[in-house]
Write a protein that holds these residues in place. Structure first.
Motif, mmCIF file in Angstrom:
data_model
loop_
_atom_site.group_PDB
_atom_site.id
_atom_site.type_symbol
_atom_site.label_atom_id
_atom_site.label_comp_id
_atom_site.label_asym_id
_atom_site.label_seq_id
_atom_site.Cartn_x
_atom_site.Cartn_y
_atom_site.Cartn_z
ATOM 1 N N PHE A 228 21.364 89.138 60.123
ATOM 2 C CA PHE A 228 22.617 89.392 59.424
ATOM 3 C C PHE A 228 22.415 90.537 58.450
ATOM 4 O O PHE A 228 21.455 90.538 57.691
ATOM 5 N N ALA A 229 23.338 91.457 58.481
ATOM 6 C CA ALA A 229 23.311 92.533 57.481
ATOM 7 C C ALA A 229 23.728 91.945 56.139
ATOM 8 O O ALA A 229 24.460 90.952 56.085
ATOM 9 N N SER B 233 30.508 92.029 50.359
ATOM 10 C CA SER B 233 31.160 90.950 49.609
ATOM 11 C C SER B 233 31.063 89.700 50.476
ATOM 12 O O SER B 233 31.881 89.500 51.368
ATOM 13 N N PRO B 234 30.075 88.831 50.252
ATOM 14 C CA PRO B 234 29.822 87.706 51.151
ATOM 15 C C PRO B 234 31.000 86.750 51.323
ATOM 16 O O PRO B 234 31.101 86.068 52.325
ATOM 17 N N GLY C 41 34.662 92.783 57.471
ATOM 18 C CA GLY C 41 34.350 92.146 58.744
ATOM 19 C C GLY C 41 34.309 90.640 58.570
ATOM 20 O O GLY C 41 34.791 90.101 57.568
ATOM 21 N N THR C 42 33.726 89.958 59.527
ATOM 22 C CA THR C 42 33.658 88.507 59.459
ATOM 23 C C THR C 42 32.878 88.072 58.230
ATOM 24 O O THR C 42 31.797 88.588 57.959
ATOM 25 N N GLN C 43 33.432 87.122 57.513
ATOM 26 C CA GLN C 43 32.771 86.588 56.323
ATOM 27 C C GLN C 43 31.419 85.995 56.740
ATOM 28 O O GLN C 43 31.349 85.159 57.639
ATOM 29 N N SER C 44 30.349 86.426 56.120
ATOM 30 C CA SER C 44 29.009 86.010 56.552
ATOM 31 C C SER C 44 28.811 84.498 56.439
ATOM 32 O O SER C 44 28.150 83.899 57.281
ATOM 33 N N VAL C 45 29.376 83.880 55.427
ATOM 34 C CA VAL C 45 29.250 82.424 55.272
ATOM 35 C C VAL C 45 29.904 81.723 56.466
ATOM 36 O O VAL C 45 29.345 80.781 57.036
ATOM 37 N N CYS D 225 29.443 79.084 61.931
ATOM 38 C CA CYS D 225 29.709 79.106 63.375
ATOM 39 C C CYS D 225 28.410 79.045 64.170
ATOM 40 O O CYS D 225 28.297 78.277 65.127
ATOM 41 N N LEU D 226 27.436 79.838 63.782
ATOM 42 C CA LEU D 226 26.157 79.828 64.484
ATOM 43 C C LEU D 226 25.494 78.463 64.400
ATOM 44 O O LEU D 226 24.936 77.977 65.388
#
Length: 116
Positions: free
Chosen positions: A27-28, A32-33, A39-43, A48-49
């Motif tokens: 993950f980059a 802004s997490p 883009g897709t919110q990393s949290v 999802c993963l």
């Protein structure tokens, strides 16, 4: 352009490989997490993963998909996977491809409803 029946059959090795790759996804750093602005919110993506790796029941979905009449053919050198269900009682036949897969799944009813 022959049409042949198709049954989805994903091997345990393929599923293991997928889970392994998902678990090791890079993950980059998010600018802004908690934001969707970049883009897709990393949290959200990490949740999802985790779901795909630990909770999603692929075999259950594979059984649902395989309840449908699936076929393969080739068009202009490209393999095409599609569904086709004959209409009953004068109803129009129903066909579709991956763009509408969720609608084809038993319980979602698009193909079944269109063909019955």
């Amino acid at each position: 352009m022959p049409i042949r029946p198709f049954t989805l059959a994903v091997t345990d090795a393929q599923l293991s490989d997928l889970r392994q790759r998902l678990r090791h996804a890079n993950f980059a750093d998010a600018l802004s997490p908690d934001s969707w602005e970049d883009g897709t919110q990393s949290v959200f993506l990490r949740r999802c993963l985790d779901y795909w790796c630990n909770e999603f029941d692929w075999r259950s979905q594979e059984r649902r998909i395989n309840q449908l009449p699936q076929f393969m053919t080739e068009v202009d050198g490209q393999a095409i996977h599609f569904l086709h269900q004959r209409g009953k009682g004068g109803q129009t036949d129903s066909s579709g491809d991956h763009a509408w897969l969720a609608g084809f799944l038993p319980g979602n009813g698009t193909v079944a409803a269109a063909a019955h």
